[in-house]
Write an enzyme that holds these catalytic residues in place. Structure first.
Site, mmCIF file in Angstrom:
data_model
loop_
_atom_site.group_PDB
_atom_site.id
_atom_site.type_symbol
_atom_site.label_atom_id
_atom_site.label_comp_id
_atom_site.label_asym_id
_atom_site.label_seq_id
_atom_site.Cartn_x
_atom_site.Cartn_y
_atom_site.Cartn_z
ATOM 1 N N GLU A 247 12.022 -76.754 -36.141
ATOM 2 C CA GLU A 247 11.703 -77.219 -37.490
ATOM 3 C C GLU A 247 12.970 -77.785 -38.126
ATOM 4 O O GLU A 247 14.070 -77.228 -37.952
ATOM 5 C CB GLU A 247 11.173 -76.044 -38.321
ATOM 6 N N LYS B 157 2.538 -78.128 -42.346
ATOM 7 C CA LYS B 157 2.825 -76.709 -42.564
ATOM 8 C C LYS B 157 2.070 -76.204 -43.791
ATOM 9 O O LYS B 157 2.199 -76.750 -44.886
ATOM 10 C CB LYS B 157 4.329 -76.496 -42.731
ATOM 11 N N CYS C 237 7.176 -71.842 -38.443
ATOM 12 C CA CYS C 237 8.046 -70.882 -39.123
ATOM 13 C C CYS C 237 7.282 -69.840 -39.940
ATOM 14 O O CYS C 237 6.672 -68.933 -39.388
ATOM 15 C CB CYS C 237 9.059 -71.632 -39.978
#
Length: 510
Positions: free
Chosen positions: A80, A179, A212
Site C-alpha cells: 500500500e 479501500k 491494511c
C-alpha cells in the site's frame, strides 16, 4: 532482522508446472518496499513532478517484479502507498491520481495506453505484468468526478480513493478495489459509499483483495473468505507495528491461521515509522516472513502455496474458541488485579508470581484461563495475564475480546502492556483459553527478538485452547488470543461515515 527463506529446489519445481491450466500449487511473491517519499508541501506539485517521483518507486518495483518472475513466481504483491508514498492532504495527493476504469472494460493499458486518458502508471504496471508473464498487485490512487449537487459528492467535485489494482500475466486490468475502511490519518481519500467484494480467478485459485486496516473488519475481509470462498488473499499494507499485540507479522499470520486461507502480505519498509513485516502465510503454517528494524532496504520473499487449500487433506479443522473455557472451573487467587494500558485500551491484569501456576482473570463477559510452567522464574522479569472486553475507540472504533500473556517492560507493574523486545524467561508448558463470544479469534505467539514460534512447538485445539506441544523451553514475549466481535462494530471502522469526507474537504479548503 528475521527472515525465513524459500528453497530454490521448490521454485524450480513450480516452473515445471506453469503451463498446466489448473495448478495444484503456485509460487507467490511479496515485496517489502522502502518507499521513496515525496517532499511534504502545502501546495500540489505538477503532474510531471508527481510522475517523476512515482517512476522512481516503479524503477525499484520493476527490479523486484523481474526477479520474482525469473524465480518462478506467478503473482507478486507490492505494498500500500508503494508508488506515491504518504503524508498528503486532499489537494496534494491529486497530481498522483489516475482515473482507473472498471475492469469489465477489458483493457490492457500496455497496448492501449490512452484509451482512458492520462494513465502512465497503469501502463507501466500493465507492461511489467505482460513482459514478465506475472500477475502484479499494486496500490495507486483513483479519482472519480462527481456531481456537486449530489449530497455525498465532496465540494471539490471528485471522489479520491485508496485503490488496489491487479494486472494478469498478459497485462490486462482484472481487479480494482477501493479501500473501504480508511485509517484515521487518510484524510486525502474518501470512504467508498458501499463496500465491494473484489475477487479474481487464476489458474492457481480464486483470490480476494483488501487493504491494511480492512483486515480488522468483517466487511469486506471476513465476507471474502466466508461467503465468497476465496482460496487466497492479496494484502497490500502500510502497517505501523504497535507492540505488543499489533505487530504485522504475528497478527497477519494469525489471521491466515484463524481464517484458514492463504495470505500474501506486502508491507512498506520505514523503520522511523515502525513499518516492517511482510510474509506469505498458509492456513497450516507460516511459509516465509521478513521483519527488519535494522536496515532501510527492501526485501523480496517467495514461497510455494497450495492453490486450493480447502481441498487439502491437512486443511485445519474449525475451532470452537470458547468450548473449553466455558466449561472450565475458574482458578482462584487471592492476589489483587491491576489495570494497564495497551494501545489506549484499559486491560485488567494479574501478575504471574511463581514459576508454575494457574490463573483466571475476567473483564465483563470474557474470562481468560492460563496454566503454565516456566523453566525458571527470573527476578528481573515480570509476566502478567491480561484481559480486555470492550470497544477500542482511538484511531478507529471496533469491539475486541482479548486474552494475553505478556512480559512487562520492567519489574514495575505499571509498564505491563508497554513495548518490549527481548525475554530470557522460558516457558516449558502453557495453555491459554477464553470464554469468547465470537468465532473470530486470532492466535499468536511472539518470542524474544520478535520471532514467530515454529508450528511444531504449539497447537490450537478444536476446543479453543492455545497450548504447547513440546517440552522445548520458549522465551515468550507475548501470547495472545485476539478476538473480534464484529456484530458490535460500526459500519466502517475508520473515521466514521463516509459523508464526513465532505466536512474534511471543507475544512482543508477554509
Amino acid at each position: 532482522m528475521v527472515t525465513s527463506w524459500f528453497p530454490i529446489c521448490v521454485i524450480a519445481l513450480a516452473v515445471c508446472v506453469l503451463r498446466i491450466d489448473a495448478l495444484d500449487t503456485f509460487v507467490a511473491a511479496v515485496y517489502e518496499h522502502a518507499v521513496i517519499l515525496p517532499n511534504r508541501t502545502e501546495t500540489p506539485v505538477s503532474q510531471e513532478d508527481a510522475l517523476k517521483l512515482m517512476n522512481k518507486n516503479l524503477d525499484v518495483l520493476e527490479k523486484a517484479i523481474k526477479l520474482a518472475a525469473e524465480k518462478g513466481a506467478q503473482i507478486i504483491v507490492t505494498p500500500e502507498d508503494g508508488i506515491h508514498g504518504w503524508d498528503f492532504t486532499r489537494e496534494t495527493i491529486y497530481p498522483y491520481l489516475e482515473d482507473i476504469p472498471d475492469p469489465q472494460v477489458n483493457w490492457i493499458p500496455c497496448i492501449e495506453p490512452n484509451r482512458f486518458g492520462y494513465s502512465p502508471v497503469q501502463k507501466r504496471l500493465s507492461c511489467l505484468a505482460r513482459e514478465n508473464s506475472i500477475y502484479v498487485v499494486a496500490s495507486i490512487g483513483d479519482k472519480k468526478e462527481c456531481d456537486v449537487n449530489d449530497f455525498n459528492c465532496p465540494s471539490d467535485g471528485r471522489y479520491q480513493y485508496n485503490t488496489d489494482v491487479v494486472f494478469d500475466s498478459k497485462g490486462k486490468l482484472i481487479a480494482r478495489y477501493h479501500k473501504y475502511n480508511l485509517f484515521a490519518t487518510e484524510v486525502q481519500f474518501n470512504f467508498p459509499k458501499d463496500s465491494s467484494y473484489v475477487t479474481f480467478d487464476t489458474p492457481f485459485g480464486k483470490f480476494g483483495i483488501f487493504t491494511c486496516f480492512d483486515i480488522f473488519s468483517y466487511d469486506p475481509a471476513v465476507i471474502l473468505v466466508d461467503k465468497f470462498q476465496v482460496d487466497s488473499i492479496v494484502f497490500p499494507t502500510a502497517w505501523m507495528n504497535t507492540l505488543p499485540l499489533l505487530s504485522a507479522v504475528p497478527f497477519h499470520s494469525s489471521w491466515a491461521k484463524a481464517m484458514r486461507v492463504n495470505l500474501l502480505s506486502a508491507n512498506t519498509h520505514n523503520t522511523r515509522m515502525q513499518m516492517t513485516g511482510s510474509g506469505i502465510y498458509a492456513p497450516e503454517a507460516v511459509k516465509v516472513y521478513y521483519y527488519d528494524m535494522e536496515t532501510e532496504s527492501g526485501q523480496l520473499l517467495l514461497s510455494e502455496l497450495k492453490s486450493r487449500p480447502r481441498t487439502s487433506p491437512n486443511y485445519p479443522a474449525a475451532v470452537d474458541w470458547s468450548a473449553y473455557a466455558k466449561n472450565a472451573k475458574p482458578f482462584t487467587s487471592d492476589q489483587a488485579n491491576f489495570p494497564g494500558n495497551i494501545y489506549f485500551d484499559v486491560f485488567t491484569f494479574t501478575e504471574l508470581t511463581k514459576d508454575t501456576g494457574n490463573y483466571t482473570i475476567c473483564q465483563k463477559d470474557l474470562c481468560c484461563h492460563l496454566s503454565y510452567k516456566m523453566s525458571e522464574k527470573r527476578s528481573d522479569e515480570v509476566y502478567a495475564l491480561g484481559v480486555f472486553d470492550d470497544f477500542h475507540i482511538v484511531q478507529g472504533e471496533y469491539y475486541q475480546q482479548i486474552c494475553t500473556l505478556l512480559k512487562c517492560q520492567t519489574t514495575d507493574l505499571k509498564t505491563c502492556g508497554e513495548p518490549v523486545g527481548s525475554a530470557f524467561t522460558k516457558f516449558e508448558a502453557f495453555s491459554l483459553s477464553g470464554t469468547f463470544n465470537t468465532s473470530y479469534v486470532f492466535p499468536q505467539i511472539v518470542l524474544s527478538g520478535t520471532q514467530l514460534v515454529p508450528e511444531q512447538y504449539f497447537e490450537v485445539l478444536s476446543d479453543g485452547r492455545l497450548q504447547s506441544r513440546s517440552d522445548v523451553p520458549l522465551p515468550i514475549l507475548v501470547m495472545t488470543l485476539y478476538g473480534r466481535v464484529f456484530e458490535k462494530d460500526p459500519p466502517q471502522l475508520g473515521q466514521g461515515d463516509h459523508t464526513l469526507q465532505r466536512d474534511n474537504v471543507e475544512r482543508t479548503q477554509s
